[in-house]
Design an enzyme around this catalytic site. Structure first.
Site, PDB file in Angstrom:
ATOM      1  N   ARG A  59     -18.037   6.878   9.115  1.00  0.00           N
ATOM      2  CA  ARG A  59     -18.120   8.354   9.091  1.00  0.00           C
ATOM      3  C   ARG A  59     -19.334   8.838   8.332  1.00  0.00           C
ATOM      4  O   ARG A  59     -19.923   9.858   8.662  1.00  0.00           O
ATOM      5  CB  ARG A  59     -16.866   8.952   8.425  1.00  0.00           C
ATOM      6  CG  ARG A  59     -15.633   8.894   9.288  1.00  0.00           C
ATOM      7  CD  ARG A  59     -14.424   9.247   8.494  1.00  0.00           C
ATOM      8  NE  ARG A  59     -14.258   8.284   7.402  1.00  0.00           N
ATOM      9  CZ  ARG A  59     -13.180   8.120   6.674  1.00  0.00           C
ATOM     10  NH1 ARG A  59     -12.141   8.894   6.880  1.00  0.00           N
ATOM     11  NH2 ARG A  59     -13.099   7.222   5.732  1.00  0.00           N
ATOM     12  N   SER A  92      -7.013  10.013   7.330  1.00  0.00           N
ATOM     13  CA  SER A  92      -5.543  10.004   7.232  1.00  0.00           C
ATOM     14  C   SER A  92      -5.104  10.591   5.900  1.00  0.00           C
ATOM     15  O   SER A  92      -4.097  11.310   5.826  1.00  0.00           O
ATOM     16  CB  SER A  92      -5.012   8.576   7.348  1.00  0.00           C
ATOM     17  OG  SER A  92      -5.380   8.013   8.568  1.00  0.00           O
ATOM     18  N   LYS A 139       0.827  -1.213   0.000  1.00  0.00           N
ATOM     19  CA  LYS A 139       0.000   0.000   0.000  1.00  0.00           C
ATOM     20  C   LYS A 139       0.868   1.273   0.000  1.00  0.00           C
ATOM     21  O   LYS A 139       0.332   2.372   0.032  1.00  0.00           O
ATOM     22  CB  LYS A 139      -0.902   0.014   1.243  1.00  0.00           C
ATOM     23  CG  LYS A 139      -2.213  -0.754   1.088  1.00  0.00           C
ATOM     24  CD  LYS A 139      -3.143  -0.449   2.274  1.00  0.00           C
ATOM     25  CE  LYS A 139      -4.567  -0.905   2.043  1.00  0.00           C
ATOM     26  NZ  LYS A 139      -5.454  -0.492   3.165  1.00  0.00           N
TER      27      LYS A 139
HETATM   28  O1  PNS Z   1      -7.735   1.952   7.694  1.00  0.00           O
HETATM   29  P1  PNS Z   1      -8.202   1.083   6.561  1.00  0.00           P
HETATM   30  O2  PNS Z   1      -7.198   1.130   5.432  1.00  0.00           O
HETATM   31  O3  PNS Z   1      -9.599   1.417   6.117  1.00  0.00           O
HETATM   32  O4  PNS Z   1      -8.231  -0.438   7.120  1.00  0.00           O
HETATM   33  C1  PNS Z   1      -8.537  -1.504   6.272  1.00  0.00           C
HETATM   34  C2  PNS Z   1      -8.210  -2.856   6.939  1.00  0.00           C
HETATM   35  C3  PNS Z   1      -6.778  -2.892   7.417  1.00  0.00           C
HETATM   36  C4  PNS Z   1      -9.128  -3.068   8.128  1.00  0.00           C
HETATM   37  C5  PNS Z   1      -8.482  -3.965   5.869  1.00  0.00           C
HETATM   38  O5  PNS Z   1      -7.802  -3.655   4.684  1.00  0.00           O
HETATM   39  C6  PNS Z   1      -8.035  -5.356   6.328  1.00  0.00           C
HETATM   40  O6  PNS Z   1      -8.614  -5.936   7.209  1.00  0.00           O
HETATM   41  N1  PNS Z   1      -6.968  -5.857   5.696  1.00  0.00           N
HETATM   42  C7  PNS Z   1      -6.417  -7.160   6.029  1.00  0.00           C
HETATM   43  C8  PNS Z   1      -6.661  -8.169   4.933  1.00  0.00           C
HETATM   44  C9  PNS Z   1      -8.017  -8.839   5.091  1.00  0.00           C
HETATM   45  O7  PNS Z   1      -8.334  -9.427   6.101  1.00  0.00           O
HETATM   46  N2  PNS Z   1      -8.832  -8.717   4.040  1.00  0.00           N
HETATM   47  C10 PNS Z   1     -10.136  -9.338   3.993  1.00  0.00           C
HETATM   48  C11 PNS Z   1     -11.230  -8.395   4.424  1.00  0.00           C
HETATM   49  S1  PNS Z   1     -12.404  -8.323   3.147  1.00  0.00           S
END
Ligand code: PNS
Length: 161
Positions: free
Chosen positions: A90, A128, A41
Site C-alpha cells: 500500500r 482490516s 493473534k
Molecule cells: O495479513 P497479514 O497479517 O499481513 O499476513 C501476514 C502473513 C499471514 C502473510 C504472515 O504472518 C505469515 O506468512 N505467517 C505465517 C508464518 C510464516 O511463514 N512466517 C515466516 C515469514 S517471515
C-alpha cells in the site's frame, strides 16, 4: 499451471484485498487465498467466518480457492504446489516488513517467488484494523468492505457490546 498463494490474516477481508485477488486471478491460472489460522493473534473472526466471507465475495471469480493454513507460509505454498506468493504493497511503510518476509521465505525455499502488487490508489488507506476500529465505534464501513462482510462485521461488533 501457474498457482499463486495470496496469504493474510483477513480479519476481515477488505476491498483492498479483493482488488489484489481479482488482479492476481488475471495473471495466474489459480489463486489460493491462504488464511493464517493463528489464535495467538486473537483474531476477531473465527477461521470459519473468514472462509465464509472470502468465499462469498470471491464467488464470481472461478480460479480462486480459499483455504486456511497454520505454521509456515512457505510449507503451505509447497503443499499447494504454488510457484508464487502474492502480497499487496500500500505504501512505503509496508515495504520494509514485506521485503524481510519475502527474503526469509526465499531463504527457506528458493523455488517459490514473492511478487508484489501495488495497491490501487483508492484502497491505499484501507486496512482490516481500520475497518475493525471504525466498526467498533459505530462508523460506516461500507466504503471499505463488501456488503456481505459489512453485515458480518456489524453483527460481530453489535454482539460484543
Ligand atoms: O495479513 P497479514 O497479517 O499481513 O499476513 C501476514 C502473513 C499471514 C502473510 C504472515 O504472518 C505469515 O506468512 N505467517 C505465517 C508464518 C510464516 O511463514 N512466517 C515466516 C515469514 S517471515
Amino acid at each position: 499451471m501457474s498457482i499463486a498463494i495470496y496469504p493474510g490474516s483477513f480479519d476481515p477481508i477488505t476491498y483492498g484485498h479483493l482488488d489484489i485477488i481479482k488482479r492476481a486471478a488475471k495473471v495466474f491460472d489459480k489463486v489460493i487465498v491462504g488464511i493464517l489460522n493463528n489464535e495467538a493473534k486473537h483474531p476477531v473472526f473465527t477461521i470459519e467466518e473468514k472462509i465464509e466471507m472470502i468465499e462469498n465475495v470471491t464467488a464470481d471469480i472461478p480460479n480462486v480457492e480459499v483455504k486456511a493454513f497454520g505454521g509456515l507460509l512457505i510449507d503451505f505454498s509447497e503443499q499447494m504446489g504454488a510457484d508464487v506468493i502474492v502480497r499487496g504493497i500500500r505504501a512505503v511503510s509496508d515495504f520494509e516488513s514485506e521485503l524481510m518476509m519475502a527474503q526469509a521465505n526465499k531463504a527457506l525455499n528458493n523455488r517459490v517467488e514473492t511478487m508484489f502488487f501495488v495497491t490501487s490508489e483508492i484502497y491505499s488507506f484501507v486496512s482490516s484494523s481500520a475497518v475493525r476500529e471504525i466498526a467498533h465505534f459505530g462508523g460506516d464501513i461500507s466504503q471499505f468492505v463488501p456488503e456481505f462482510v459489512k453485515e458480518k462485521v456489524e453483527e460481530k461488533f453489535s454482539a460484543s457490546k
